[in-house]
Motif scaffolding. Sequence first.
Motif, mmCIF file in Angstrom:
data_model
loop_
_atom_site.group_PDB
_atom_site.id
_atom_site.type_symbol
_atom_site.label_atom_id
_atom_site.label_comp_id
_atom_site.label_asym_id
_atom_site.label_seq_id
_atom_site.Cartn_x
_atom_site.Cartn_y
_atom_site.Cartn_z
ATOM 1 N N HIS A 315 0.839 -1.197 0.000
ATOM 2 C CA HIS A 315 0.000 0.000 0.000
ATOM 3 C C HIS A 315 0.879 1.253 0.000
ATOM 4 N N GLY A 316 0.634 2.117 -0.961
ATOM 5 C CA GLY A 316 1.427 3.324 -1.112
ATOM 6 C C GLY A 316 2.775 3.100 -1.775
ATOM 7 N N CYS A 317 2.987 1.862 -2.261
ATOM 8 C CA CYS A 317 4.282 1.503 -2.852
ATOM 9 C C CYS A 317 4.174 1.451 -4.371
ATOM 10 N N THR A 318 5.131 2.069 -5.066
ATOM 11 C CA THR A 318 5.202 1.991 -6.524
ATOM 12 C C THR A 318 6.194 0.898 -6.902
ATOM 13 N N VAL A 319 5.750 -0.032 -7.766
ATOM 14 C CA VAL A 319 6.565 -1.189 -8.154
ATOM 15 C C VAL A 319 6.801 -1.147 -9.657
ATOM 16 N N GLY A 320 8.059 -1.092 -10.055
ATOM 17 C CA GLY A 320 8.421 -1.131 -11.475
ATOM 18 C C GLY A 320 8.727 -2.548 -11.896
ATOM 19 N N VAL A 321 8.014 -3.049 -12.891
ATOM 20 C CA VAL A 321 8.144 -4.445 -13.322
ATOM 21 C C VAL A 321 8.786 -4.504 -14.709
ATOM 22 N N LEU A 322 9.891 -5.236 -14.794
ATOM 23 C CA LEU A 322 10.592 -5.423 -16.059
ATOM 24 C C LEU A 322 10.328 -6.836 -16.563
ATOM 25 N N GLY A 323 9.448 -6.918 -17.563
ATOM 26 C CA GLY A 323 9.134 -8.205 -18.165
ATOM 27 C C GLY A 323 7.730 -8.673 -17.867
ATOM 28 N N ALA A 324 7.046 -9.158 -18.916
ATOM 29 C CA ALA A 324 5.696 -9.707 -18.766
ATOM 30 C C ALA A 324 5.528 -11.022 -19.505
ATOM 31 N N ALA A 325 6.296 -11.229 -20.590
ATOM 32 C CA ALA A 325 6.229 -12.491 -21.332
ATOM 33 C C ALA A 325 6.750 -13.623 -20.455
ATOM 34 N N PHE A 326 6.339 -14.855 -20.757
ATOM 35 C CA PHE A 326 6.763 -15.975 -19.918
ATOM 36 C C PHE A 326 8.239 -16.306 -20.111
ATOM 37 N N LYS A 327 8.817 -15.846 -21.232
ATOM 38 C CA LYS A 327 10.241 -16.037 -21.480
ATOM 39 C C LYS A 327 10.691 -14.957 -22.446
ATOM 40 N N PRO A 328 11.990 -14.668 -22.538
ATOM 41 C CA PRO A 328 12.458 -13.671 -23.503
ATOM 42 C C PRO A 328 12.294 -14.158 -24.937
ATOM 43 N N ASN A 329 12.295 -13.224 -25.878
ATOM 44 C CA ASN A 329 12.137 -13.499 -27.311
ATOM 45 C C ASN A 329 10.773 -14.080 -27.647
ATOM 46 N N SER A 330 9.770 -13.706 -26.870
ATOM 47 C CA SER A 330 8.403 -14.161 -27.111
ATOM 48 C C SER A 330 7.435 -13.088 -26.627
ATOM 49 N N ASP A 331 6.257 -13.037 -27.261
ATOM 50 C CA ASP A 331 5.204 -12.145 -26.762
ATOM 51 C C ASP A 331 4.108 -12.937 -26.070
ATOM 52 N N ASP A 332 4.400 -14.195 -25.741
ATOM 53 C CA ASP A 332 3.420 -15.110 -25.168
ATOM 54 C C ASP A 332 3.263 -14.828 -23.670
ATOM 55 N N ILE A 333 2.040 -14.529 -23.250
ATOM 56 C CA ILE A 333 1.783 -14.263 -21.829
ATOM 57 C C ILE A 333 0.922 -15.353 -21.193
ATOM 58 N N ARG A 334 0.718 -16.462 -21.900
ATOM 59 C CA ARG A 334 -0.068 -17.555 -21.332
ATOM 60 C C ARG A 334 0.660 -18.125 -20.114
ATOM 61 N N ASP A 335 -0.037 -18.177 -18.989
ATOM 62 C CA ASP A 335 0.499 -18.704 -17.734
ATOM 63 C C ASP A 335 1.892 -18.143 -17.450
#
Length: 437
Positions: A315-335
């Motif tokens: 609460h009140g904390c800003t979190v910077g997230v680097l990466g969303a794909a399940f692995k690099p070199n992919s745009d796949d976000i499944r699971d």
Amino acid sequence: MPYRLTVIGTGYLGITHAACMADLGYEVLGLDIDADKVRCLNNGELPIHEPGLEPVLRRGLDSGRLRFTTSYEEAGAFGDVHFVCVGTPQKKGEYAADVSYIDAAIDSLAPHLDRASLVVGKSTVPVGTASRLADRLAALAPAGEQAELAWNPEFLREGFAVQDTLHPDRIVLGVRSERAEKVLREVYEPLGDVPMVVTDFPTAELVKTAANSFLATKISFINAMAEVCEAAHADVQQLSLALSYDDRIGGRYLNPGLGFGGGCLPKDIRAFMARAGELGADQALTFLREVDAINMRRRARMVDLARELAGGSFHGCTVGVLGAAFKPNSDDIRDSPALDVAVTIGRQGGRVTIYDPIALDNVRKAHPQLAYGESALDAVRGAHVVLLLTEWQEFLDLDPEALGEVVATRKIVDGRNALDAEAWRSAGWHYRALGRP
């Protein structure tokens, strides 16, 4: 080329297989029931990110050897060999695989097979599926038993799919006749001298699920060691390095971190467990339940580490997230473990901003409630905690000093054990990672 090929289903597997077979010189017709996707593919536009695939696709289209359709009637008239590459996702609320798409593909194609032809399953399916489909194919096709089935599992890695198709490490052929074996040997002849395993249907079906289960087990093993290392104040990175020198073990897939995800490993090991239970062999695979549980615990532990660095609450904390794909070199976000962690922190009150070099559009559609940065620096600006969740090379090359200039506090959790810990600590960062002191 003696055969004309069709590819039913244009996901990662289908698009890659169709484009690569056309690149080998075959006339190929790809089929999908999604008219928008077919239109895009015929225009050379990929619906997925896969390194090296777009030029292969465009070469096939420009040569006239490759095109796409929505018509099963056209596919039946066109092809001598029909590759079935549709998805087999996990059923909602169950471990079992949903084979309805592959059933629908066979039911739609078979009535248009009025001459000798070979239908080749490449999808990952529960063992026993091929035998059932072979009977259904012969019953529905005007050509009867001349419309034959074979099973030829794929072993593609997202990010390396073109390479794995054109330079496979092995080819597995599940066949019931010498004719089917002969046809497939001839189809794959342009690939050169590739080890080939010719076997029955059930063995061919099991090869893919067994391979994925082994890889998942190896990943979860080192992550289980990370849990022990955290309790014992040991360093799982050094442990992994020491193990990797034993050639019986090897270092591949022995990278401790956030665990596996994507559209294959999680659902395949769950489907394998479900099918083993149906066969009365469930005790043989009970270890896979713990493999799955270890994998999911890594995500929870990542959230815990981030919360610790945030002072005990998001609460009140800003979190910077680097990466969303399940692995690099992919745009796949499944699971995707990365996305799972980001969403969980958002639900727990954190102000989450995500950046991913390729997958951002897919994430925005799935989670419009989160904030998004246009670069790594943008995503971490004003952050109290930074999380590295997908090990894109772009993130590994980041300058800790430059990043430190824009964050609120220099705190980072390396979810992939991919960064140089000493370099970040030397730049004044409080550095934490899974399985390390």
